[in-house]
Design a protein around this motif. Structure first.
Motif, short mmCIF file in Angstrom:
data_model
loop_
_atom_site.label_atom_id
_atom_site.label_comp_id
_atom_site.label_asym_id
_atom_site.label_seq_id
_atom_site.Cartn_x
_atom_site.Cartn_y
_atom_site.Cartn_z
N MET A 1 0.80 -1.24 -0.08
CA MET A 1 -0.19 -0.12 -0.09
C MET A 1 0.88 1.27 0.04
N GLN A 2 1.88 1.11 0.70
CA GLN A 2 2.96 2.41 0.91
C GLN A 2 3.55 2.84 -0.45
N ARG A 3 3.75 1.76 -1.34
CA ARG A 3 4.58 1.78 -2.48
C ARG A 3 3.46 2.52 -3.49
N ALA B 1 11.77 14.21 -4.49
CA ALA B 1 12.83 13.52 -4.07
C ALA B 1 12.75 12.74 -2.80
N GLU B 2 11.78 13.26 -1.83
CA GLU B 2 11.56 12.47 -0.86
C GLU B 2 10.89 11.10 -0.96
N LEU B 3 9.80 11.12 -2.01
CA LEU B 3 9.17 10.14 -2.45
C LEU B 3 9.81 8.96 -3.04
N LEU B 4 10.99 9.54 -3.81
CA LEU B 4 11.82 8.57 -4.30
C LEU B 4 12.63 7.91 -3.25
N LYS B 5 13.03 8.73 -2.11
CA LYS B 5 13.78 7.97 -1.03
C LYS B 5 12.89 7.16 -0.50
N ALA B 6 11.60 7.34 -0.25
CA ALA B 6 10.66 6.53 0.43
C ALA B 6 10.55 5.27 -0.23
N LEU B 7 10.48 5.32 -1.65
CA LEU B 7 10.50 3.88 -2.57
C LEU B 7 11.55 3.18 -2.38
N THR B 8 13.00 3.95 -2.46
CA THR B 8 14.07 3.18 -1.92
C THR B 8 14.04 2.48 -0.57
N ASP B 9 13.59 3.26 0.34
CA ASP B 9 13.60 2.55 1.67
C ASP B 9 12.55 1.36 1.85
N LEU B 10 11.28 1.46 1.01
CA LEU B 10 10.30 0.49 1.12
C LEU B 10 11.07 -0.56 0.11
N ALA B 11 11.84 -0.38 -0.77
CA ALA B 11 12.19 -1.58 -1.62
C ALA B 11 13.44 -2.54 -0.64
N LEU B 12 13.98 -1.89 0.18
CA LEU B 12 14.79 -2.35 1.05
C LEU B 12 14.41 -3.36 1.90
N ALA B 13 12.91 -3.06 2.23
CA ALA B 13 12.21 -4.18 3.09
C ALA B 13 11.35 -4.93 2.11
N ASP B 14 11.36 -4.94 0.95
CA ASP B 14 10.61 -5.71 -0.03
C ASP B 14 10.72 -7.20 0.18
N LEU B 15 9.57 -7.91 0.27
CA LEU B 15 9.27 -9.25 0.19
C LEU B 15 9.42 -9.95 -1.12
N ALA B 16 10.15 -10.77 -1.39
CA ALA B 16 10.31 -11.57 -2.87
C ALA B 16 8.71 -11.69 -3.27
N GLY B 17 8.16 -11.51 -4.34
CA GLY B 17 6.93 -11.77 -5.13
C GLY B 17 5.86 -11.06 -4.46
N GLU B 18 5.87 -9.98 -3.45
CA GLU B 18 4.82 -9.25 -2.94
C GLU B 18 4.01 -8.45 -3.71
N LYS B 19 2.79 -8.79 -3.81
CA LYS B 19 1.73 -7.89 -4.72
C LYS B 19 1.52 -6.70 -3.88
N TRP B 20 1.06 -5.65 -4.56
CA TRP B 20 0.99 -4.40 -4.05
C TRP B 20 -0.65 -4.23 -3.51
N LEU B 21 -1.63 -4.89 -4.37
CA LEU B 21 -2.80 -4.73 -4.22
C LEU B 21 -3.72 -5.80 -3.63
N VAL B 22 -3.02 -6.95 -3.82
CA VAL B 22 -3.50 -8.19 -3.10
C VAL B 22 -2.89 -8.75 -1.80
N ARG B 23 -3.86 -8.94 -0.84
CA ARG B 23 -3.44 -9.33 0.44
C ARG B 23 -2.48 -10.68 0.39
N ALA B 24 -1.45 -10.77 1.17
CA ALA B 24 -0.63 -12.11 1.06
C ALA B 24 -1.57 -12.94 1.89
N PRO B 25 -1.41 -14.18 1.45
CA PRO B 25 -2.25 -15.35 1.95
C PRO B 25 -1.70 -15.57 3.61
#
Length: 102
Positions: A1-3, A78-102
């Protein structure tokens, strides 16, 4: 959702920068206190919350010091791009943005 919020906000910044939408419209439709409150409740990424907080001021910047609007938009981007970078570091492999994980 944050992404999704960060990418949507980047698009809104582009629309503002090109004049496709006014700062008042952007602040009333996306960059308002409701989104910031929701992000705070979610304990969202600090850089994303900071970017949205900065974005909520864009209408005031446009009204009070219009010659600073372009740089204010660039700062938000610039701050939004930083946020996307920060969020990518915590990214889970295969995570979908709009669908809840099982």
């Amino acid at each position: 959702m944050q992404r999704l919020v960060a990418v949507t906000a980047l698009g809104m910044c582009r629309a503002l920068a090109t004049g496709a939408i006014s700062p008042a419209s952007a602040c009333h439709r996306l960059f308002g206190p409701a989104l910031l409150t929701r992000l705070n409740q979610m304990n969202a990424c600090p850089s994303l919350r900071h970017a949205i907080h900065m974005a909520t001021e864009l209408e005031a910047v446009a009204d009070l010091i219009p010659d600073r609007l372009a740089s204010a938009i660039a700062d938000v981007e610039a701050e939004l791009l930083k946020a996307l970078t920060d969020l990518a570091l915590a990214d889970l492999a295969g995570e979908k943005w709009l669908v809840r994980a099982p």
